[in-house]
Enzyme design. Structure first.
Site, PDB file in Angstrom:
ATOM      1  N   ARG A  89     -41.645  38.721 -53.216  1.00  0.00           N
ATOM      2  CA  ARG A  89     -40.109  39.979 -52.591  1.00  0.00           C
ATOM      3  C   ARG A  89     -38.606  38.636 -52.377  1.00  0.00           C
ATOM      4  O   ARG A  89     -39.581  38.242 -51.603  1.00  0.00           O
ATOM      5  CB  ARG A  89     -40.652  40.603 -51.556  1.00  0.00           C
ATOM      6  CG  ARG A  89     -39.299  40.960 -51.084  1.00  0.00           C
ATOM      7  CD  ARG A  89     -39.966  42.348 -49.604  1.00  0.00           C
ATOM      8  NE  ARG A  89     -38.420  41.944 -48.524  1.00  0.00           N
ATOM      9  CZ  ARG A  89     -38.809  42.736 -47.848  1.00  0.00           C
ATOM     10  NH1 ARG A  89     -40.523  42.590 -46.738  1.00  0.00           N
ATOM     11  NH2 ARG A  89     -37.469  42.756 -46.826  1.00  0.00           N
ATOM     12  N   GLU A 127     -45.783  38.293 -32.508  1.00  0.00           N
ATOM     13  CA  GLU A 127     -44.804  39.321 -33.121  1.00  0.00           C
ATOM     14  C   GLU A 127     -44.121  38.342 -34.254  1.00  0.00           C
ATOM     15  O   GLU A 127     -43.673  37.151 -33.476  1.00  0.00           O
ATOM     16  CB  GLU A 127     -43.815  39.779 -32.584  1.00  0.00           C
ATOM     17  CG  GLU A 127     -42.600  40.499 -33.044  1.00  0.00           C
ATOM     18  CD  GLU A 127     -41.749  40.930 -32.915  1.00  0.00           C
ATOM     19  OE1 GLU A 127     -41.625  41.024 -31.435  1.00  0.00           O
ATOM     20  OE2 GLU A 127     -39.933  41.076 -33.477  1.00  0.00           O
ATOM     21  N   ARG A 153     -31.427  43.501 -37.194  1.00  0.00           N
ATOM     22  CA  ARG A 153     -32.251  43.200 -37.283  1.00  0.00           C
ATOM     23  C   ARG A 153     -32.315  41.967 -35.924  1.00  0.00           C
ATOM     24  O   ARG A 153     -33.709  41.629 -35.572  1.00  0.00           O
ATOM     25  CB  ARG A 153     -32.325  42.284 -38.053  1.00  0.00           C
ATOM     26  CG  ARG A 153     -32.573  42.629 -39.519  1.00  0.00           C
ATOM     27  CD  ARG A 153     -32.950  41.721 -40.721  1.00  0.00           C
ATOM     28  NE  ARG A 153     -32.736  42.514 -42.129  1.00  0.00           N
ATOM     29  CZ  ARG A 153     -33.363  43.286 -42.777  1.00  0.00           C
ATOM     30  NH1 ARG A 153     -34.352  43.517 -42.522  1.00  0.00           N
ATOM     31  NH2 ARG A 153     -32.444  43.208 -44.091  1.00  0.00           N
ATOM     32  N   SER A 187     -38.310  35.219 -41.777  1.00  0.00           N
ATOM     33  CA  SER A 187     -37.226  35.014 -41.622  1.00  0.00           C
ATOM     34  C   SER A 187     -36.443  34.851 -40.078  1.00  0.00           C
ATOM     35  O   SER A 187     -37.047  35.929 -39.539  1.00  0.00           O
ATOM     36  CB  SER A 187     -36.020  35.886 -42.532  1.00  0.00           C
ATOM     37  OG  SER A 187     -36.098  37.609 -42.081  1.00  0.00           O
ATOM     38  N   ASN A 205     -46.725  40.503 -37.765  1.00  0.00           N
ATOM     39  CA  ASN A 205     -45.051  41.304 -38.944  1.00  0.00           C
ATOM     40  C   ASN A 205     -45.003  42.512 -38.375  1.00  0.00           C
ATOM     41  O   ASN A 205     -45.731  43.089 -39.755  1.00  0.00           O
ATOM     42  CB  ASN A 205     -45.036  39.917 -39.364  1.00  0.00           C
ATOM     43  CG  ASN A 205     -43.484  39.949 -40.377  1.00  0.00           C
ATOM     44  OD1 ASN A 205     -42.330  41.458 -39.832  1.00  0.00           O
ATOM     45  ND2 ASN A 205     -43.302  39.090 -41.128  1.00  0.00           N
ATOM     46  N   PRO A 217     -44.351  47.350 -43.448  1.00  0.00           N
ATOM     47  CA  PRO A 217     -43.637  47.580 -44.743  1.00  0.00           C
ATOM     48  C   PRO A 217     -43.304  46.151 -45.312  1.00  0.00           C
ATOM     49  O   PRO A 217     -42.161  45.985 -44.760  1.00  0.00           O
ATOM     50  CB  PRO A 217     -42.950  48.926 -44.982  1.00  0.00           C
ATOM     51  CG  PRO A 217     -42.252  48.775 -42.829  1.00  0.00           C
ATOM     52  CD  PRO A 217     -43.367  48.150 -41.845  1.00  0.00           C
ATOM     53  N   ASN A 218     -43.157  46.680 -46.780  1.00  0.00           N
ATOM     54  CA  ASN A 218     -42.685  45.070 -47.685  1.00  0.00           C
ATOM     55  C   ASN A 218     -42.723  44.402 -47.440  1.00  0.00           C
ATOM     56  O   ASN A 218     -42.359  42.746 -47.939  1.00  0.00           O
ATOM     57  CB  ASN A 218     -41.028  45.992 -47.316  1.00  0.00           C
ATOM     58  CG  ASN A 218     -40.058  47.188 -47.765  1.00  0.00           C
ATOM     59  OD1 ASN A 218     -40.495  47.249 -49.227  1.00  0.00           O
ATOM     60  ND2 ASN A 218     -39.894  48.119 -46.712  1.00  0.00           N
ATOM     61  N   HIS A 239     -42.148  36.917 -37.696  1.00  0.00           N
ATOM     62  CA  HIS A 239     -41.439  36.992 -38.639  1.00  0.00           C
ATOM     63  C   HIS A 239     -40.786  36.080 -39.613  1.00  0.00           C
ATOM     64  O   HIS A 239     -41.361  34.950 -38.770  1.00  0.00           O
ATOM     65  CB  HIS A 239     -39.898  37.598 -38.444  1.00  0.00           C
ATOM     66  CG  HIS A 239     -39.808  38.952 -37.538  1.00  0.00           C
ATOM     67  ND1 HIS A 239     -40.091  39.880 -37.845  1.00  0.00           N
ATOM     68  CD2 HIS A 239     -39.836  38.803 -36.576  1.00  0.00           C
ATOM     69  CE1 HIS A 239     -40.038  40.931 -37.072  1.00  0.00           C
ATOM     70  NE2 HIS A 239     -40.270  40.714 -36.266  1.00  0.00           N
ATOM     71  N   TYR A 279     -38.183  34.871 -47.949  1.00  0.00           N
ATOM     72  CA  TYR A 279     -39.553  35.366 -47.129  1.00  0.00           C
ATOM     73  C   TYR A 279     -40.434  34.574 -47.920  1.00  0.00           C
ATOM     74  O   TYR A 279     -42.175  34.601 -48.015  1.00  0.00           O
ATOM     75  CB  TYR A 279     -40.114  37.378 -48.198  1.00  0.00           C
ATOM     76  CG  TYR A 279     -38.794  37.418 -47.058  1.00  0.00           C
ATOM     77  CD1 TYR A 279     -39.447  37.777 -45.680  1.00  0.00           C
ATOM     78  CD2 TYR A 279     -38.269  38.250 -47.266  1.00  0.00           C
ATOM     79  CE1 TYR A 279     -38.437  38.329 -45.005  1.00  0.00           C
ATOM     80  CE2 TYR A 279     -37.406  39.653 -47.110  1.00  0.00           C
ATOM     81  CZ  TYR A 279     -37.161  39.610 -45.786  1.00  0.00           C
ATOM     82  OH  TYR A 279     -36.406  40.494 -45.751  1.00  0.00           O
ATOM     83  N   ALA A 314     -39.149  45.908 -41.219  1.00  0.00           N
ATOM     84  CA  ALA A 314     -38.544  47.115 -40.837  1.00  0.00           C
ATOM     85  C   ALA A 314     -38.906  47.621 -39.982  1.00  0.00           C
ATOM     86  O   ALA A 314     -38.502  48.198 -38.673  1.00  0.00           O
ATOM     87  CB  ALA A 314     -37.834  47.459 -41.607  1.00  0.00           C
ATOM     88  N   ARG A 323     -29.354  36.870 -39.163  1.00  0.00           N
ATOM     89  CA  ARG A 323     -29.557  38.245 -39.907  1.00  0.00           C
ATOM     90  C   ARG A 323     -28.747  38.989 -39.694  1.00  0.00           C
ATOM     91  O   ARG A 323     -27.771  38.899 -38.251  1.00  0.00           O
ATOM     92  CB  ARG A 323     -30.930  38.824 -40.943  1.00  0.00           C
ATOM     93  CG  ARG A 323     -31.596  37.823 -41.599  1.00  0.00           C
ATOM     94  CD  ARG A 323     -32.576  37.987 -41.941  1.00  0.00           C
ATOM     95  NE  ARG A 323     -32.898  39.026 -43.258  1.00  0.00           N
ATOM     96  CZ  ARG A 323     -33.606  39.316 -43.531  1.00  0.00           C
ATOM     97  NH1 ARG A 323     -34.763  38.976 -43.392  1.00  0.00           N
ATOM     98  NH2 ARG A 323     -33.285  40.104 -45.005  1.00  0.00           N
TER      99      ARG A 323
END
Ligand code: DQA
Length: 146
Positions: free
Chosen positions: A17, A97, A110, A101, A73, A9-10, A99, A22, A76, A106
């Site tokens: 974004r 996996e 997360r 960021s 990725n 998502p996102n 990401h 990102y 969330a 953060r």
């Protein structure tokens, strides 16, 4: 070799974004971006969904069609989805996996990932280049027989 880049998502509008977090490469350009760096002949497919169930349905098709590995990725869902973790666990396709960021720099929510335990490895904090690192690491792992 068939490798799928799965995005949760996102992540559809990466590039637009929060580019300070990102980056500015779009999902449409991700495949070309990765292919610039990958020398091993391989088929790369990029998939994105905002829906947990659709992601699981898609992962099942990768298993059904005997894909070689996954770079994921999960956005969330990384931090929330036992369902995705269960799916990745039973289909047993090797996965990395990724990401964009550095999730450890953060918010603390997360810092937990349901996906890491069964991943070959985890790459975070290198922006879009993390997908390249993920694909390269996955190819090496597959070539070496896991
Ligand atoms: C992300 C990090 C997640 O915490 C976040 O929910 C995302 C993107 C990343 O690529 O840095 O959507 O997976």
């Amino acid at each position: 070799m068939k490798i799928s880049i799965v995005n949760g998502p996102n992540l559809k509008y990466i590039g637009q974004r929060e580019p300070d977090i990102y980056g500015n490469v779009s999902l449409d350009n991700l495949k070309n971006y990765i292919n610039q760096y990958i020398k091993t002949p391989c088929q790369i497919e990029v998939y994105q969904s905002n829906s947990e169930g659709a992601l699981i349905d898609y992962l099942e098709t990768l298993w059904e069609n005997e894909w070689d590995g996954i770079v994921i990725n999960a956005g969330a869902y990384t931090h929330t989805s036992i369902a995705l973790a269960d799916c990745l666990s039973w289909i047993k396709l090797p996965y990395v996996e990724v990401h964009l960021s550095n999730i450890y720099a953060r918010e603390t929510f997360r810092h937990k990932s349901f996906l890491s335990a069964k991943a070959i490895g985890v790459i975070c904090g290198f922006g879009i280049y993390g997908y390249v690192l993920g694909v390269q690491a996955l190819i090496k792992n597959i070539e070496q027989g896991g």
